[in-house]
Design an enzyme around this catalytic site. Structure first.
Site, PDB file in Angstrom:
ATOM      1  N   HIS A   1      10.941 -14.641  -7.971  1.00  0.00           N
ATOM      2  CA  HIS A   1      11.646 -13.361  -7.950  1.00  0.00           C
ATOM      3  C   HIS A   1      12.961 -13.554  -7.194  1.00  0.00           C
ATOM      4  CE1 HIS A   1      12.374  -9.153  -6.684  1.00  0.00           C
ATOM      5  NE2 HIS A   1      11.520  -8.780  -7.612  1.00  0.00           N
TER       6      HIS A   1
ATOM      7  N   ASP B   1       5.371 -16.131  -1.217  1.00  0.00           N
ATOM      8  CA  ASP B   1       5.779 -14.782  -1.596  1.00  0.00           C
ATOM      9  C   ASP B   1       4.523 -14.081  -2.110  1.00  0.00           C
ATOM     10  OD1 ASP B   1       6.479 -12.541  -3.034  1.00  0.00           O
ATOM     11  OD2 ASP B   1       8.174 -13.467  -4.052  1.00  0.00           O
TER      12      ASP B   1
ATOM     13  N   GLN C   1       2.936  -9.987  -5.154  1.00  0.00           N
ATOM     14  CA  GLN C   1       1.901  -9.718  -6.160  1.00  0.00           C
ATOM     15  C   GLN C   1       0.541 -10.219  -5.676  1.00  0.00           C
ATOM     16  OE1 GLN C   1       2.557  -7.866  -8.761  1.00  0.00           O
ATOM     17  NE2 GLN C   1       4.785  -7.898  -8.559  1.00  0.00           N
TER      18      GLN C   1
ATOM     19  N   LYS D   1       2.999  -2.094  -3.330  1.00  0.00           N
ATOM     20  CA  LYS D   1       2.354  -2.658  -4.521  1.00  0.00           C
ATOM     21  C   LYS D   1       0.836  -2.641  -4.397  1.00  0.00           C
ATOM     22  CE  LYS D   1       6.157  -5.753  -5.609  1.00  0.00           C
ATOM     23  NZ  LYS D   1       6.899  -5.160  -6.717  1.00  0.00           N
TER      24      LYS D   1
ATOM     25  N   CYS E   1      13.776  -9.112 -12.291  1.00  0.00           N
ATOM     26  CA  CYS E   1      14.329  -9.843 -11.129  1.00  0.00           C
ATOM     27  C   CYS E   1      13.945 -11.316 -11.175  1.00  0.00           C
ATOM     28  CB  CYS E   1      13.900  -9.221  -9.801  1.00  0.00           C
ATOM     29  SG  CYS E   1      14.462  -7.543  -9.601  1.00  0.00           S
TER      30      CYS E   1
HETATM   31  N1  7TS Z   1       8.370 -11.112  -5.055  1.00  0.00           N
HETATM   32  C1  7TS Z   1       7.673 -10.775  -6.157  1.00  0.00           C
HETATM   33  C2  7TS Z   1       6.808 -11.807  -6.815  1.00  0.00           C
HETATM   34  C3  7TS Z   1       7.752  -9.468  -6.646  1.00  0.00           C
HETATM   35  O1  7TS Z   1       7.042  -9.141  -7.720  1.00  0.00           O
HETATM   36  C4  7TS Z   1       8.579  -8.526  -5.996  1.00  0.00           C
HETATM   37  C5  7TS Z   1       8.779  -7.148  -6.549  1.00  0.00           C
HETATM   38  C6  7TS Z   1       9.252  -8.919  -4.828  1.00  0.00           C
HETATM   39  C7  7TS Z   1       9.135 -10.223  -4.398  1.00  0.00           C
HETATM   40  C8  7TS Z   1      10.066  -7.977  -4.014  1.00  0.00           C
HETATM   41  O2  7TS Z   1       9.244  -7.014  -3.437  1.00  0.00           O
HETATM   42  P1  7TS Z   1       9.859  -5.780  -2.649  1.00  0.00           P
HETATM   43  O3  7TS Z   1       8.704  -4.890  -2.390  1.00  0.00           O
HETATM   44  O4  7TS Z   1      10.478  -6.314  -1.401  1.00  0.00           O
HETATM   45  O5  7TS Z   1      10.885  -5.170  -3.565  1.00  0.00           O
HETATM   46  N2  7TS Z   1       8.601  -7.065  -7.938  1.00  0.00           N
HETATM   47  C9  7TS Z   1       8.996  -6.062  -8.750  1.00  0.00           C
HETATM   48  C10 7TS Z   1       8.724  -6.073 -10.108  1.00  0.00           C
HETATM   49  O6  7TS Z   1       8.116  -6.942 -10.699  1.00  0.00           O
HETATM   50  N3  7TS Z   1       9.268  -4.954 -10.671  1.00  0.00           N
HETATM   51  O7  7TS Z   1       9.835  -4.233  -9.692  1.00  0.00           O
HETATM   52  C11 7TS Z   1       9.687  -4.909  -8.495  1.00  0.00           C
END
Ligand code: 7TS
Length: 410
Positions: free
Chosen positions: A124, A202, A205, A228, A368
């Site tokens: 990501h 990371d 997920q 999430k 992303c």
């Molecule tokens: N890493 C992964 C694997 C992710 O899926 C996401 C967010 C992030 C980092 C960033 O997370 P945040 O909570 O700091 O924003 N993924 C997604 C997605 O798949 N669609 O919208 C956000």
């Protein structure tokens, strides 16, 4: 393992019970963010109604209660990650902030010209751009693992890069948000450590879609987001091994993170406060703890099994569909609840818009993960992502709506 009582669970999520564009909502955008159960909403509301005060400051009853709730939530996160040292848990706004913290603080202190950071094509942007920034600052080099046609990492290639002896840290995702691939983190950790490097995972997920035990995984840092996994937005946590965190400089300066402040210098508060400048997201921490209670009550392993059953069912129905192109591992057991696809010449945004008109919420775009999209020669995909409250009937609604897309674009 008993299957989930999905009907009962759905009763906990108010947002699921609404019509969208004249149809009952089918929410399949869980990889972006999950819906919230009443248990979480109530915990946040109760906190504001009864205990709201700033933490670690006033010597009065409400401040004491707020501090207790906030630090209690930290203990809850520690328990969820399988560590008994809550000082290793740093509150953040989410995964993105956790990774930026490590990249800027650990990276700024430990990287220099000739050092390498190992990433993969499936990361990501949150696990790419922070490393690009610190590489530019320090002169370190970024190395990349390829992703196979099926959406997996090549560990032989990893060994080859590690054998160069220059990798200081590998930053890799636990589960791919665009493909659903579950990476073999333990195996990766063993190889990375054998090469004398560190592993940041990371967990955006990973933490949401199955059990996490940072020690069993062999991680050195693990970052995740509350939103999430049924928690509020704006809260997440970074876990790091104590000796690593203790050797890192603060990421931000301000209140809460200091010990003594002089005119020209200051000393830092001990962990975890070193990394927590300013009034924190107290209600978010309370909500996140309630979300973890909720998920552990349901059972993270059962949630993953439920998602995998839905993925298997969805793949079974989508594979024969003319014009479908599916991404990610063939084996539903090798992935979490994500199905990325293209359908004929239909643009993913058109697919998503047509599905929305029948109340089916999916995501369209590069998710992303522009490097991954480039790897597959596409600009975007459509993505359905499942969670504990999704049903086979909802998969049927997805498939029926995709039939409509096919007729429109035929
Ligand atoms: N890493 C992964 C694997 C992710 O899926 C996401 C967010 C992030 C980092 C960033 O997370 P945040 O909570 O700091 O924003 N993924 C997604 C997605 O798949 N669609 O919208 C956000």
């Amino acid at each position: 393992m008993a299957p989930l009582d999905v009907d009962r669970l759905r009763g906990d999520f108010p947002a699921l019970h609404q019509d969208v564009n004249g149809h009952p909502l089918v929410y399949l955008d869980n990889a972006a963010t999950s819906q919230k159960p009443v248990q979480v909403l109530d915990a946040v509301r109760r906190y504001y109604e009864a205990d709201n005060a700033n933490v670690h400051r006033g010597i009065h009853e409400l401040s004491r209660r707020a501090t207790e709730a906030y630090e209690g939530a930290r203990n809850r996160v520690a328990g969820f990650l399988g560590t008994d040292d809550p000082a290793e848990v740093i509150w953040t706004r989410g995964t993105t902030e956790g990774i930026n913290l490590v990249a800027a603080s650990w990276g700024g202190e430990n990287l220099g010209p000739g050092d390498e950071i190992l990433l993969s094509e499936m990361e990501h942007h949150s696990n790419l751009v922070p490393w690009q920034l610190v590489a530019r600052r320090t002169g370190a080099t970024l190395r990349y693992l390829d992703v196979s046609d099926e959406g997996t990492l090549n560990l032989d290639q990893m060994d080859e890069i590690l054998s160069g002896g220059r990798v200081r840290l590998a930053a890799l995702t636990h589960i791919s948000n665009a493909l659903g691939t579950i990476n073999p983190i333990r195996e990766i950790a063993d190889r990375v450590h054998a090469a004398g490097a560190l592993l940041l995972v990371d967990g955006a997920q990973g933490a949401a879609h199955g059990p996490v035990d940072v020690a069993a995984l062999g991680a050195d840092f693990y970052a995740f987001s509350g939103h999430k996994l049924c928690g509020p937005t704006g809260i997440g946590a970074l876990w790091g091994r104590r000796e690593l965190l203790e050797a890192m400089p603060p990421y931000m300066g301000g209140g809460e993170m200091i010990s003594i402040v002089e005119r020209d210098m200051s000393t830092w508060a001990p962990l975890p406060h070193t990394f927590e400048a300013g009034t924190p997201n107290i209600s978010g921490a309370v909500g996140l703890a309630a979300a973890l209670d909720y998920l552990e009550g349901v059972g993270p392993a059962a949630i993953l099994a439920h998602e995998q059953a839905l993925v298997a069912y969805a793949l079974e129905q989508l594979r024969p569909m003319p014009g479908i192109r599916l991404f990610g591992p063939e084996d539903p057991g090798a992935r979490a609840g994500v199905v990325s696809f293209l359908l004929g010449d239909a643009h993913p945004h058109d697919i998503s818009t047509i599905l929305d008109s029948s109340g089916v919420a999916i995501r369209a775009g590069h998710h992303c993960t522009q490097l991954l999209m480039r790897r597959y020669g596409v600009a975007a995909t459509a993505r359905a992502s499942f969670y504990l409250y999704n049903t086979r009937d909802e998969v049927d609604r997805l498939v029926t709506s995709l039939e409509t897309v096919r007729t429109i674009f035929a």
